[in-house]
Design a protein around this motif. Structure first.
Motif, short mmCIF file in Angstrom:
data_model
loop_
_atom_site.label_atom_id
_atom_site.label_comp_id
_atom_site.label_asym_id
_atom_site.label_seq_id
_atom_site.Cartn_x
_atom_site.Cartn_y
_atom_site.Cartn_z
N THR A 92 -1.57 6.81 -7.55
CA THR A 92 -0.75 7.89 -7.00
C THR A 92 0.70 7.45 -6.99
O THR A 92 1.01 6.31 -6.67
N GLN A 117 -5.09 2.79 -2.11
CA GLN A 117 -3.94 2.86 -3.02
C GLN A 117 -3.04 1.64 -2.76
O GLN A 117 -2.40 1.55 -1.72
N TYR A 144 5.22 2.12 -2.49
CA TYR A 144 4.24 1.11 -2.10
C TYR A 144 4.97 0.01 -1.35
O TYR A 144 5.89 -0.62 -1.87
N THR A 176 0.84 -1.20 0.00
CA THR A 176 0.00 0.00 0.00
C THR A 176 0.87 1.25 0.00
O THR A 176 2.06 1.20 0.35
N LEU A 177 0.29 2.37 -0.40
CA LEU A 177 1.03 3.62 -0.50
C LEU A 177 1.57 4.02 0.86
O LEU A 177 0.81 4.18 1.82
N ASN A 178 2.90 4.12 0.95
CA ASN A 178 3.61 4.46 2.19
C ASN A 178 3.33 3.49 3.33
O ASN A 178 3.50 3.82 4.50
N GLY A 214 4.53 7.25 -5.60
CA GLY A 214 5.07 7.15 -4.24
C GLY A 214 5.58 5.75 -3.97
O GLY A 214 5.67 4.91 -4.87
N ALA A 226 -3.23 1.53 -8.15
CA ALA A 226 -2.07 2.38 -7.88
C ALA A 226 -2.20 3.64 -8.74
O ALA A 226 -1.66 3.71 -9.84
#
Length: 232
Positions: A209, A160, A213, A152-154, A211, A207
């Protein structure tokens, strides 16, 4: 008289020295050879080398090359987009009306044949094996999805995400997975380790965005895929 006596004494002394050498042996030591038989026993051993964390950076140029498919990515990139020449439209039949002419190129939602839900990712040379002996002259390396197949994002969870699936392994110098979850090869010995690859499929549908993952915010300690050595 004295002269003759001196010469005679010399002959007697020499005779005595020769006799002594014969009785007690030579005073010069001779070289001796010692033969040693060395035996070395090596126990069976198998060593798997691997990366506990794999960080992959996908540049804009790499994304453009993938997203363009059979088209040609331009050399102009910004932080979020690239230009792709997908070739000629072919003959378009125009329609006319009160508003003028319309000609539909039908470029579609996936120009170039790109499938966002099934993106192959090959991790080249991310493991290696040294092995000798054991119950078999061969070694098998297998791969499986770990406790988590979602990035997942961050590492914050949420919508995301990138989902990984379809793990495969192959031995180098092959550059892609061989379509199976296990690969078997002859024990490589101790000098030259046998390197290998891992293939994964990425679902980038959600996905949307840019950044990092990852499974968790620390970026380490997650189990996304596992490697197992057996049959050695």
């Amino acid at each position: 008289m004295s002269t003759r006596f001196t010469k005679g004494c010399g002959r007697i002394g020499a005779s005595l020295l020769l006799a002594g050498a014969a009785l007690f042996g030579s005073t010069t030591a001779s070289a001796q050879n010692a033969v040693v038989d060395l035996n070395v026993t090596l126990s069976p051993i198998t060593i798997l080398y691997y990366f506990s964390t794999v960080n992959v950076n996908v540049s804009s140029a790499a994304m453009a090359g993938m997203l363009c498919g059979t088209g040609t990515p331009s050399a102009i990139y910004n932080t979020s987009a690239a230009n792709c020449d997908v070739g000629a439209t072919g003959s378009l039949a125009a329609t006319g009306g009160a508003g003028g002419l319309t000609a539909n190129g039908n470029i579609g939602t996936s120009p170039g044949g790109f499938n966002v839900a099934a993106v192959p990712l090959t991790l080249q040379n991310v493991w290696a094996v040294r092995a000798i002996g054991g119950s078999s002259p061969n070694t098998t390396v297998s791969v499986a999805i770990g406790a988590s197949n979602t990035l997942t994002l961050n590492g914050a969870g949420g919508a995301q995400k990138i989902v990984i699936s379809n793990p495969t392994v192959s031995t180098s110098p092959n550059t892609s997975g061989n379509g199976t979850t296990a690969v078997t090869f002859a024990d490589p010995g101790l000098v030259n380790a046998q390197p290998g690859n891992v293939g994964l499929t990425l679902d980038l549908t959600n996905a949307t965005t840019s950044g990092v993952y990852e499974t968790n915010a620390s970026g380490t300690g997650a189990s996304n895929y596992t490697l197992t050595v057996s049959g050695t």
